[in-house]
Design a protein around this motif. Structure first.
Motif, PDB file in Angstrom:
ATOM      1  N   LYS A  13      -9.195   2.936   5.707  1.00 61.27           N
ATOM      2  CA  LYS A  13      -7.172   2.504   4.840  1.00 61.27           C
ATOM      3  C   LYS A  13      -8.126   3.391   3.314  1.00 61.27           C
ATOM      4  O   LYS A  13      -8.362   4.598   2.878  1.00 61.27           O
ATOM      5  N   THR A  31      -2.310  -0.373  -2.874  1.00 57.46           N
ATOM      6  CA  THR A  31      -1.210  -1.504  -2.282  1.00 57.46           C
ATOM      7  C   THR A  31      -1.537  -3.086  -2.423  1.00 57.46           C
ATOM      8  O   THR A  31      -1.023  -3.694  -2.579  1.00 57.46           O
ATOM      9  N   ALA A  33      -4.230  -4.361  -3.163  1.00 54.78           N
ATOM     10  CA  ALA A  33      -4.622  -5.065  -4.327  1.00 54.78           C
ATOM     11  C   ALA A  33      -3.906  -5.172  -5.580  1.00 54.78           C
ATOM     12  O   ALA A  33      -4.193  -6.661  -5.683  1.00 54.78           O
ATOM     13  N   TYR A  35      -1.064  -6.810  -3.717  1.00 52.87           N
ATOM     14  CA  TYR A  35      -0.571  -8.085  -3.235  1.00 52.87           C
ATOM     15  C   TYR A  35      -1.549  -8.970  -3.637  1.00 52.87           C
ATOM     16  O   TYR A  35      -1.747 -10.726  -3.689  1.00 52.87           O
ATOM     17  N   ARG A  36      -2.673  -8.698  -3.209  1.00 54.45           N
ATOM     18  CA  ARG A  36      -3.664  -9.226  -3.593  1.00 54.45           C
ATOM     19  C   ARG A  36      -4.036 -10.421  -4.981  1.00 54.45           C
ATOM     20  O   ARG A  36      -4.022 -10.967  -5.218  1.00 54.45           O
ATOM     21  N   ARG A  87     -11.004 -10.110  -3.535  1.00 56.09           N
ATOM     22  CA  ARG A  87     -11.428  -9.977  -2.780  1.00 56.09           C
ATOM     23  C   ARG A  87     -11.970 -11.056  -2.336  1.00 56.09           C
ATOM     24  O   ARG A  87     -13.064 -11.188  -1.117  1.00 56.09           O
ATOM     25  N   VAL A  95      -3.228 -13.810   1.702  1.00 58.03           N
ATOM     26  CA  VAL A  95      -2.255 -12.559   1.084  1.00 58.03           C
ATOM     27  C   VAL A  95      -1.064 -12.601   1.817  1.00 58.03           C
ATOM     28  O   VAL A  95      -0.392 -11.911   1.555  1.00 58.03           O
ATOM     29  N   SER A  96      -1.608 -12.766   2.909  1.00 55.28           N
ATOM     30  CA  SER A  96      -0.320 -12.140   4.171  1.00 55.28           C
ATOM     31  C   SER A  96       0.625 -13.155   3.988  1.00 55.28           C
ATOM     32  O   SER A  96       1.307 -12.262   3.742  1.00 55.28           O
ATOM     33  N   ARG A 105       8.080  -8.658  -2.123  1.00 50.42           N
ATOM     34  CA  ARG A 105       7.816  -6.813  -1.453  1.00 50.42           C
ATOM     35  C   ARG A 105       8.705  -6.700  -2.827  1.00 50.42           C
ATOM     36  O   ARG A 105       8.293  -5.384  -3.548  1.00 50.42           O
ATOM     37  N   GLU A 124      -1.913   4.164  -0.380  1.00 45.72           N
ATOM     38  CA  GLU A 124      -2.170   3.648   1.080  1.00 45.72           C
ATOM     39  C   GLU A 124      -1.828   1.738   1.009  1.00 45.72           C
ATOM     40  O   GLU A 124      -1.505   1.349   0.231  1.00 45.72           O
ATOM     41  N   GLY A 125      -1.416   1.159   2.247  1.00 49.14           N
ATOM     42  CA  GLY A 125      -0.892   0.140   2.283  1.00 49.14           C
ATOM     43  C   GLY A 125      -0.387  -0.275   4.254  1.00 49.14           C
ATOM     44  O   GLY A 125      -1.082   0.572   4.478  1.00 49.14           O
ATOM     45  N   ARG A 126       0.896  -1.106   3.977  1.00 45.25           N
ATOM     46  CA  ARG A 126       0.977  -1.417   4.968  1.00 45.25           C
ATOM     47  C   ARG A 126       2.655  -0.662   5.565  1.00 45.25           C
ATOM     48  O   ARG A 126       3.032  -0.663   6.250  1.00 45.25           O
ATOM     49  N   MET A 128       4.059   1.791   3.164  1.00 45.84           N
ATOM     50  CA  MET A 128       4.120   2.818   2.419  1.00 45.84           C
ATOM     51  C   MET A 128       4.992   3.789   3.316  1.00 45.84           C
ATOM     52  O   MET A 128       6.419   4.260   2.542  1.00 45.84           O
TER      53      MET A 128
HETATM   54  O1   DC Z   1      -5.390  -3.448   2.597  1.00 49.24           O
HETATM   55  P1   DC Z   1      -5.412  -4.883   1.960  1.00 49.24           P
HETATM   56  O2   DC Z   1      -6.297  -6.522   3.290  1.00 49.24           O
HETATM   57  O3   DC Z   1      -6.174  -5.186   0.913  1.00 49.24           O
HETATM   58  O4   DC Z   1      -4.145  -5.475   2.020  1.00 49.24           O
HETATM   59  C1   DC Z   1      -4.153  -7.292   1.298  1.00 49.24           C
HETATM   60  C2   DC Z   1      -3.418  -7.949   1.878  1.00 49.24           C
HETATM   61  O5   DC Z   1      -1.502  -7.442   1.446  1.00 49.24           O
HETATM   62  C3   DC Z   1      -2.862  -8.270   4.025  1.00 49.24           C
HETATM   63  O6   DC Z   1      -2.616  -9.777   3.741  1.00 49.24           O
HETATM   64  C4   DC Z   1      -1.604  -7.324   3.870  1.00 49.24           C
HETATM   65  C5   DC Z   1      -0.584  -6.765   2.584  1.00 49.24           C
HETATM   66  N1   DC Z   1       0.083  -5.653   2.213  1.00 49.24           N
HETATM   67  C6   DC Z   1       1.146  -5.886   2.439  1.00 49.24           C
HETATM   68  O7   DC Z   1       2.125  -6.552   3.428  1.00 49.24           O
HETATM   69  N2   DC Z   1       1.921  -4.474   2.064  1.00 49.24           N
HETATM   70  C7   DC Z   1       1.476  -3.533   1.952  1.00 49.24           C
HETATM   71  N3   DC Z   1       2.056  -2.647   1.154  1.00 49.24           N
HETATM   72  C8   DC Z   1      -0.157  -3.647   1.319  1.00 49.24           C
HETATM   73  C9   DC Z   1      -0.871  -4.870   1.841  1.00 49.24           C
END
Ligand code: DC
Length: 518
Positions: A13, A31, A33, A35-36, A87, A95-96, A105, A124-126, A128
């Motif tokens: 991604k 995105t 980054a 959350y991280r 990172r 982070v999860s 969130r 970019e994310g999970r 979006m």
């Molecule tokens: O894409 P990444 O590996 O940098 O994401 C880091 C963490 O953030 C991953 O565990 C999932 C979470 N995340 C999320 O829950 N929602 C998003 N939009 C982006 C990342």
């Protein structure tokens, strides 16, 4: 335009989103980054990553900035550069859990919408396409087999890059270790209650396991092209958007939101009306009210102050520095419905007076864009807001300022930009701050060059007491993005270059006509 790219860790991604942003001239939002960074801050402050109240208070109160650096960007959390720190395996491990907290969130989602509002962006994310931007014009869900993803991450950790070398391999034990962690994280991210990782119903699935970076990007570029065509069709049909919607904060909806790439029928959907700007009050308006509202909506006392300031500054400046702005009638006429992005060389504090006063006298508003550092002086901040000027934070992509400027243009107000950034007291090459062509593109506005001579002589380098003298300025021929050929990114860059060339050509012509004036 909003493009969302969701998918599991290691699906490529980030690489794809960055490449698409560069190719298509879009802003890039990582995105993950965000959350991280929140997870990092919890660790740093001794807050347990699963402490809901603690993690939420960090997420709600923090500031997160992305500062461009070459082709990438640095992540600044509460003023601290955390680009590398987010990172590390320590952050990866928590982070999860941290990002699954609903209040975290919620806070991040709001920020993401605010960043994206009124801009062309790839996010970019999970979640979006499913949660944050359900109306995005292009939605992609990028997948790859767990094995392919583990190999990419392992190569990355070893300092390689599978985007550059598709055949790169890594140590098998490290691949296995990462594979385990990826499977765990996938499981967690997909099964959590809030915003689980899943494709939006209308997302286009792309499996990148056996595709090169270019092949993936070509597919997404094709979707974007289709969405743009749909948008242009909609635009041609005269789907005007009220200023209030374009300027609305944290909405996530762009003013001229085009139809979805593949669901053209949705173009007929009525625009969102729930977050319209409140009308301005007689008293008690915030500074942002002055930036976001059309100047025609200012309260009466603010309009009177504007008239007074224009009269005073216009009159005094004409007395001491008799000035003339050629072409003001034509510009006023041309910008009555849709404003222009006015670009000018910058030599003295007198420069903005000419277009602002000249056009005000012809019934048009010009809003100068100024560096936010001036806001430290309260009287300037107050006066600037009354004349409709808009502050911009330099050194970062100031999305709010972009949004206000775009909304102003769409309302028939012009904006005045000094790409040289600061007053230039000699002819040395100054750095040109781009961005004005992007604003013009978003508002579909022309860019108008103006050059001024004689103003620099008022307070030459090293002198502080102004000296009276004549000042000459001329408005040049407007340029429009549609006059230029090439990809969008090329056109934006060419337009900026051409406009600045015109500014300096006009300046040189004025200097020849008025010898001795600088
Ligand atoms: O894409 P990444 O590996 O940098 O994401 C880091 C963490 O953030 C991953 O565990 C999932 C979470 N995340 C999320 O829950 N929602 C998003 N939009 C982006 C990342």
């Amino acid at each position: 335009m909003i493009v969302t790219i969701d998918g599991p860790a290691g699906s490529g991604k980030s690489t794809v989103a960055r490449a698409i942003a560069a190719r298509e001239g879009l802003t890039y939002l990582d995105t993950g980054a965000m959350y991280r960074a929140n997870a990092w801050a919890c660790l740093d402050r001794g807050i347990a990553p699963d402490d809901e109240a603690g993690a939420a208070s960090v997420a709600e109160a923090c500031t997160i900035e992305f500062v461009p650096e070459g082709e990438s960007q640095r992540v600044i959390f509460d003023g601290v550069d955390v680009t590398e720190a987010i990172r590390t395996p320590e952050v990866e491990a928590v982070v999860s859990v941290n990002s699954a907290i609903p209040a975290v969130r919620d806070a991040m989602g709001k920020r993401q919408k605010a960043i994206a509002a009124g801009t062309d962006i790839v996010c970019e994310g999970r979640d979006m396409g499913t949660v944050v931007f359900p109306d995005a014009e292009v939605k992609v869900f990028l997948t790859a087999s767990p094995e392919a993803r583990a190999r990419r991450r392992a190569v990355q950790r070893a300092g390689g890059d599978t985007a550059k070398d598709a055949t790169a391999t890594a140590d098998e034990s490290s691949v296995q270790e990462i594979l385990e962690s990826i499977k765990k994280r996938d499981e967690y991210d997909s099964s959590r209650e809030t915003a689980p990782l899943k494709p939006a119903d209308d997302a286009v699935m792309i499996d990148s396991s056996d595709l090169s970076l270019d092949e993936v990007c070509d597919k997404i570029s094709a979707l974007i092209a289709k969405a743009r065509e749909a948008s242009e069709r909609k635009h041609e049909q005269g789907d005007a958007v009220p200023l209030a919607e374009a300027a609305v904060e944290s909405d996530g909806a762009e003013g001229d939101k085009p139809a979805k790439a593949d669901v053209v029928a949705k173009a007929d959907k009525p625009a969102k009306k729930d977050k319209v700007l409140e009308p301005m009050k007689i008293v008690g308006n915030s500074y942002e009210d002055y930036y976001a509202h059309p100047m025609a909506d200012y309260p009466l006392h603010a309009k009177a102050t504007l008239g007074l300031l224009v009269g005073l500054v216009g009159g005094l400046s004409k007395l001491f520095f008799p000035w003339r702005l050629e072409g003001a009638d034509e510009l006023a006429e041309a910008t009555r419905d849709r404003g222009a992005v006015i670009v000018m060389n910058h030599t003295s504090m007198l420069d903005p007076v000419l277009p602002v006063v000249s056009l005000y006298m012809r019934g048009c508003h010009v809003r100068p864009i100024y560096k936010s550092e001036f806001d430290k002086i309260w009287i300037l901040k107050w006066a600037f807001a009354r004349i409709g000027a808009i502050p911009i934070k330099r050194g970062s992509a100031d999305m709010k300022a972009m949004r206000w400027a775009t909304a102003a243009l769409k309302a028939g107000e012009s904006i005045l930009i000094y790409p040289e950034g600061t007053r230039v007291k000699d002819d040395s090459e100054s750095e040109i701050h781009g961005g004005f062509a992007l604003i013009a593109q978003r508002a579909d506005a022309p860019v108008v060059p103006i050059a001024i001579v004689g103003a620099r002589d008022i307070t030459p380098r090293g002198k502080h007491i102004p000296r009276p003298g004549r000042v000459f300025a001329r408005i040049g021929e407007a340029l429009h993005l549609s006059d230029i050929e090439g990809s969008r990114k090329e056109r934006v860059a060419k337009l900026e270059k051409l406009v600045m060339e015109r500014v300096f050509q006009i300046r040189d012509a004025l200097r020849r006509e008025h010898p001795g004036k600088m």
